[in-house]
Design a protein around this motif. Sequence first.
Motif, PDB file in Angstrom:
ATOM      1  N   ALA A 145       0.810  -1.217   0.000  1.00  0.00           N
ATOM      2  CA  ALA A 145       0.000   0.000   0.000  1.00  0.00           C
ATOM      3  C   ALA A 145       0.843   1.267   0.000  1.00  0.00           C
ATOM      4  O   ALA A 145       0.350   2.332  -0.376  1.00  0.00           O
ATOM      5  CB  ALA A 145      -0.925   0.004   1.213  1.00  0.00           C
ATOM      6  N   LEU A 146       2.095   1.177   0.417  1.00  0.00           N
ATOM      7  CA  LEU A 146       2.931   2.374   0.513  1.00  0.00           C
ATOM      8  C   LEU A 146       3.091   3.129  -0.808  1.00  0.00           C
ATOM      9  O   LEU A 146       2.923   4.341  -0.836  1.00  0.00           O
ATOM     10  CB  LEU A 146       4.302   2.017   1.090  1.00  0.00           C
ATOM     11  CG  LEU A 146       4.345   1.848   2.598  1.00  0.00           C
ATOM     12  CD1 LEU A 146       5.721   1.333   3.028  1.00  0.00           C
ATOM     13  CD2 LEU A 146       4.032   3.134   3.315  1.00  0.00           C
ATOM     14  N   PRO A 147       3.422   2.469  -1.914  1.00  0.00           N
ATOM     15  CA  PRO A 147       3.628   3.246  -3.146  1.00  0.00           C
ATOM     16  C   PRO A 147       2.332   3.648  -3.855  1.00  0.00           C
ATOM     17  O   PRO A 147       2.378   4.427  -4.807  1.00  0.00           O
ATOM     18  CB  PRO A 147       4.455   2.301  -4.020  1.00  0.00           C
ATOM     19  CG  PRO A 147       4.101   0.943  -3.565  1.00  0.00           C
ATOM     20  CD  PRO A 147       3.815   1.070  -2.096  1.00  0.00           C
ATOM     21  N   ARG A 148       1.209   3.169  -3.420  1.00  0.00           N
ATOM     22  CA  ARG A 148      -0.044   3.472  -4.120  1.00  0.00           C
ATOM     23  C   ARG A 148      -0.588   4.834  -3.732  1.00  0.00           C
ATOM     24  O   ARG A 148      -0.618   5.192  -2.575  1.00  0.00           O
ATOM     25  CB  ARG A 148      -1.088   2.406  -3.819  1.00  0.00           C
ATOM     26  CG  ARG A 148      -0.660   1.072  -4.324  1.00  0.00           C
ATOM     27  CD  ARG A 148      -1.785   0.112  -4.299  1.00  0.00           C
ATOM     28  NE  ARG A 148      -1.254  -1.196  -4.665  1.00  0.00           N
ATOM     29  CZ  ARG A 148      -1.831  -1.978  -5.530  1.00  0.00           C
ATOM     30  NH1 ARG A 148      -2.955  -1.632  -6.080  1.00  0.00           N
ATOM     31  NH2 ARG A 148      -1.281  -3.125  -5.829  1.00  0.00           N
ATOM     32  N   LYS A 149      -1.048   5.538  -4.739  1.00  0.00           N
ATOM     33  CA  LYS A 149      -1.673   6.837  -4.494  1.00  0.00           C
ATOM     34  C   LYS A 149      -3.176   6.683  -4.634  1.00  0.00           C
ATOM     35  O   LYS A 149      -3.670   5.802  -5.311  1.00  0.00           O
ATOM     36  CB  LYS A 149      -1.147   7.858  -5.494  1.00  0.00           C
ATOM     37  CG  LYS A 149       0.317   8.095  -5.294  1.00  0.00           C
ATOM     38  CD  LYS A 149       0.866   9.117  -6.215  1.00  0.00           C
ATOM     39  CE  LYS A 149       2.341   9.203  -5.874  1.00  0.00           C
ATOM     40  NZ  LYS A 149       3.085  10.092  -6.571  1.00  0.00           N
ATOM     41  N   GLY A 150      -3.900   7.509  -3.939  1.00  0.00           N
ATOM     42  CA  GLY A 150      -5.352   7.470  -4.033  1.00  0.00           C
ATOM     43  C   GLY A 150      -6.016   6.625  -2.959  1.00  0.00           C
ATOM     44  O   GLY A 150      -7.239   6.469  -2.971  1.00  0.00           O
ATOM     45  N   LEU A 151      -5.241   6.064  -2.043  1.00  0.00           N
ATOM     46  CA  LEU A 151      -5.835   5.309  -0.934  1.00  0.00           C
ATOM     47  C   LEU A 151      -6.379   6.287   0.099  1.00  0.00           C
ATOM     48  O   LEU A 151      -5.872   7.391   0.251  1.00  0.00           O
ATOM     49  CB  LEU A 151      -4.788   4.404  -0.278  1.00  0.00           C
ATOM     50  CG  LEU A 151      -4.314   3.212  -1.090  1.00  0.00           C
ATOM     51  CD1 LEU A 151      -3.185   2.510  -0.350  1.00  0.00           C
ATOM     52  CD2 LEU A 151      -5.444   2.247  -1.342  1.00  0.00           C
ATOM     53  N   PRO A 152      -7.424   5.892   0.819  1.00  0.00           N
ATOM     54  CA  PRO A 152      -7.922   6.771   1.887  1.00  0.00           C
ATOM     55  C   PRO A 152      -6.827   7.044   2.920  1.00  0.00           C
ATOM     56  O   PRO A 152      -5.919   6.236   3.117  1.00  0.00           O
ATOM     57  CB  PRO A 152      -9.061   5.967   2.520  1.00  0.00           C
ATOM     58  CG  PRO A 152      -9.418   4.926   1.526  1.00  0.00           C
ATOM     59  CD  PRO A 152      -8.206   4.682   0.683  1.00  0.00           C
TER      60      PRO A 152
END
Length: 78
Positions: free
Chosen positions: A21-28
């Motif tokens: 989840a760290l490199p993903r953008k757009g997460l809550p």
Amino acid sequence: MLVHSLLGCFFYGVFTAKMLALPRKGLPGWTLPLLGGGLFAALVGLWLTSSLWFLHHDRRAVVSRLRTAVPGGLRRRG
């Protein structure tokens, strides 16, 4: 032993989810703190279950280590 094993699996799963989840953008905004809290809780649970097992099953070794930890024993010199 079962609780320790399940906590180990939970720790591995939460750690993997957090790293993915760290490199993903757009997460809550609550995603990383929630995963971090789960990771910390699993780590504390693993530490607690392993220390309880050690202290419960290896009492004689703990007592003998405590007695030999102080050079000359716990007696006063004088």
